[in-house]
Design a protein around this motif. Sequence first.
Motif, mmCIF file in Angstrom:
data_model
loop_
_atom_site.group_PDB
_atom_site.id
_atom_site.type_symbol
_atom_site.label_atom_id
_atom_site.label_comp_id
_atom_site.label_asym_id
_atom_site.label_seq_id
_atom_site.Cartn_x
_atom_site.Cartn_y
_atom_site.Cartn_z
ATOM 1 N N ASP A 126 0.850 -1.190 0.000
ATOM 2 C CA ASP A 126 0.000 0.000 0.000
ATOM 3 C C ASP A 126 0.887 1.242 0.000
ATOM 4 O OD1 ASP A 126 0.893 0.261 2.622
ATOM 5 O OD2 ASP A 126 -0.951 -0.548 3.497
ATOM 6 N N SER A 127 0.392 2.354 0.484
ATOM 7 C CA SER A 127 1.130 3.620 0.415
ATOM 8 C C SER A 127 2.415 3.599 1.241
ATOM 9 C CB SER A 127 0.236 4.767 0.883
ATOM 10 O OG SER A 127 -0.216 4.545 2.209
ATOM 11 N N ARG A 128 2.568 2.613 2.117
ATOM 12 C CA ARG A 128 3.798 2.525 2.901
ATOM 13 C C ARG A 128 5.036 2.344 2.028
ATOM 14 N NH1 ARG A 128 1.709 -1.818 7.243
ATOM 15 N NH2 ARG A 128 0.039 -1.952 5.705
ATOM 16 N N VAL A 129 4.866 1.728 0.863
ATOM 17 C CA VAL A 129 6.011 1.521 -0.017
ATOM 18 C C VAL A 129 6.618 2.853 -0.438
ATOM 19 C CG1 VAL A 129 4.763 1.465 -2.216
ATOM 20 C CG2 VAL A 129 6.863 0.130 -1.953
ATOM 21 N N ASP A 130 5.810 3.900 -0.466
ATOM 22 C CA ASP A 130 6.316 5.218 -0.842
ATOM 23 C C ASP A 130 7.151 5.850 0.260
ATOM 24 O OD1 ASP A 130 4.983 5.172 -3.365
ATOM 25 O OD2 ASP A 130 3.113 5.733 -2.363
ATOM 26 N N LEU A 131 7.066 5.314 1.493
ATOM 27 C CA LEU A 131 7.848 5.832 2.611
ATOM 28 C C LEU A 131 9.224 5.192 2.711
ATOM 29 C CD1 LEU A 131 5.088 5.872 5.390
ATOM 30 C CD2 LEU A 131 5.853 7.778 3.966
ATOM 31 N N VAL A 132 9.406 4.039 2.066
ATOM 32 C CA VAL A 132 10.660 3.308 2.182
ATOM 33 C C VAL A 132 11.872 4.140 1.747
ATOM 34 C CG1 VAL A 132 11.951 1.315 1.314
ATOM 35 C CG2 VAL A 132 9.576 1.045 2.059
ATOM 36 N N PRO A 133 11.809 4.885 0.619
ATOM 37 C CA PRO A 133 12.994 5.677 0.237
ATOM 38 C C PRO A 133 13.457 6.650 1.305
ATOM 39 C CG PRO A 133 11.469 5.536 -1.597
ATOM 40 C CD PRO A 133 10.754 4.959 -0.411
ATOM 41 N N ASN A 134 12.547 7.109 2.183
ATOM 42 C CA ASN A 134 12.948 8.033 3.244
ATOM 43 C C ASN A 134 13.868 7.376 4.269
ATOM 44 O OD1 ASN A 134 11.294 9.965 2.062
ATOM 45 N ND2 ASN A 134 9.540 9.460 3.357
ATOM 46 N N CYS A 135 13.893 6.037 4.291
ATOM 47 C CA CYS A 135 14.760 5.317 5.227
ATOM 48 C C CYS A 135 16.180 5.173 4.701
ATOM 49 C CB CYS A 135 14.187 3.926 5.512
ATOM 50 S SG CYS A 135 12.586 3.939 6.337
ATOM 51 N N VAL A 136 16.402 5.531 3.453
ATOM 52 C CA VAL A 136 17.730 5.423 2.840
ATOM 53 C C VAL A 136 18.435 6.763 2.992
ATOM 54 C CG1 VAL A 136 18.999 4.979 0.713
ATOM 55 C CG2 VAL A 136 16.897 3.702 1.212
ATOM 56 N N GLN A 137 19.439 6.810 3.871
ATOM 57 C CA GLN A 137 20.088 8.080 4.158
ATOM 58 C C GLN A 137 21.354 7.888 4.975
ATOM 59 O OE1 GLN A 137 17.728 10.196 7.361
ATOM 60 N NE2 GLN A 137 16.269 8.593 6.742
ATOM 61 N N LEU A 138 22.113 8.956 5.089
ATOM 62 C CA LEU A 138 23.255 9.045 5.995
ATOM 63 C C LEU A 138 22.910 10.054 7.080
ATOM 64 C CD1 LEU A 138 26.256 9.152 3.497
ATOM 65 C CD2 LEU A 138 25.672 7.282 5.034
ATOM 66 N N LEU A 139 23.009 9.638 8.348
ATOM 67 C CA LEU A 139 22.717 10.526 9.464
ATOM 68 C C LEU A 139 23.985 10.768 10.270
ATOM 69 C CD1 LEU A 139 19.381 9.027 10.855
ATOM 70 C CD2 LEU A 139 19.647 11.090 9.466
ATOM 71 N N ASN A 140 24.245 11.992 10.634
ATOM 72 C CA ASN A 140 25.350 12.318 11.516
ATOM 73 C C ASN A 140 24.867 12.334 12.953
ATOM 74 O OD1 ASN A 140 27.342 12.650 9.517
ATOM 75 N ND2 ASN A 140 26.600 14.707 9.066
ATOM 76 N N ILE A 141 25.589 11.647 13.817
ATOM 77 C CA ILE A 141 25.235 11.556 15.229
ATOM 78 C C ILE A 141 26.343 12.222 16.039
ATOM 79 C CG2 ILE A 141 24.744 9.995 17.149
ATOM 80 C CD1 ILE A 141 23.835 7.946 15.061
ATOM 81 N N GLU A 142 26.002 13.274 16.746
ATOM 82 C CA GLU A 142 26.974 14.039 17.510
ATOM 83 C C GLU A 142 27.103 13.470 18.925
ATOM 84 O OE1 GLU A 142 28.702 16.455 16.207
ATOM 85 O OE2 GLU A 142 27.619 16.700 14.304
ATOM 86 N N THR A 143 28.353 13.317 19.381
ATOM 87 C CA THR A 143 28.623 12.987 20.779
ATOM 88 C C THR A 143 29.514 14.087 21.348
ATOM 89 O OG1 THR A 143 30.643 11.721 20.359
ATOM 90 C CG2 THR A 143 28.552 10.546 20.170
#
Length: 333
Positions: free
Chosen positions: A280-297
């Motif tokens: 269903d429409s959830r398949v359109d959300l999958v590309p948003n999970c493909v990314q690089l995130l910077n995590i600051e410590t």
Amino acid sequence: MRTLNNARACLSWLNYLNTEQQATALFGTIIPELKTAAELYSIPNYNISYGAEVRLLGDAGVDLSVQYYGTDFAYNNPLENTPLKAAGSKFHNYARALNENYPNLLSRCRFYLESDTASGSSEDYALFYSIAGSAADTLLPSLLVDNNTSEVKETVLELRATVKPQLELWLVGFMNSREKKPLRLVFVNPQNSIDQFIMGIKKLYPELPSDFEDNLHAVANLNLFNFMLNIDIMPDGSLGNTIGIDLLFETLLPTNQQKLLSSSECKKFISLLNEWEIADSRVDLVPNCVQLLNIETQKETYQLLSALSHFKLRWQDNNLLPTKAYIWLKFDK
């Protein structure tokens, strides 16, 4: 400590999704359980990665898995002092045997823990071992015995020989979390040919679902994926009634995947899923999970790689089931 960073990276990713509307749509309401599982899977000072299995039709939900490296289990059990001690002991037994007999293959060995509930004791988890080539020839029988499936040993060995050269065994999974506790076998397509791949499957299932070949050819024509076969062997030695086909991207780099996911070929693939009524429409959300995130410590900045491992098509009793997406998480400095 790298493992604390890995766990924290997974938690940061889940927290990020939890601030987005897509979190509830993709994962449902079990984010707290996923965070607990991420911590449970962690091992101090070891490098690991996580996998999130997301359903794209029906009730929202996700299962979290973890990948360990065979080199980390060759000389001891890093899970010795955790609730996953029993699983770690089995991984250690295999890694030690692999190192003694095929040391050149140890660096390619991977272990996986996967749960349908994201909680419970080690007996509730599925244990997966990467096993291939000459190592399978020698170590597969003892692996089956060590995981209490010796009753299907001859069936598995015969089946593995039958599907060659079209299919090659790559992964063995002991599905302890399932009611009937089947043995999962995963085969790769060494000839990279959809026709040879289907020929190998027909050796196991002479009467395939009516839409099976047409659907696989439709996906293969898009030139997006590599194919793997998932089947179950039941405790009585019979084949399970579900055929799973993994559709793997060749690249896990988020920048490359983002280009693929926005391509006309990928849009055609999503249209096929919608046409077959398995997403269903959830398949359109999958590309948003493909990314690089910077995590600051306080001391350093880390990078979380979040990529799409694969989609899965499934047939059960000749019916095409809802599809799933598998997201891969890796953490680096």
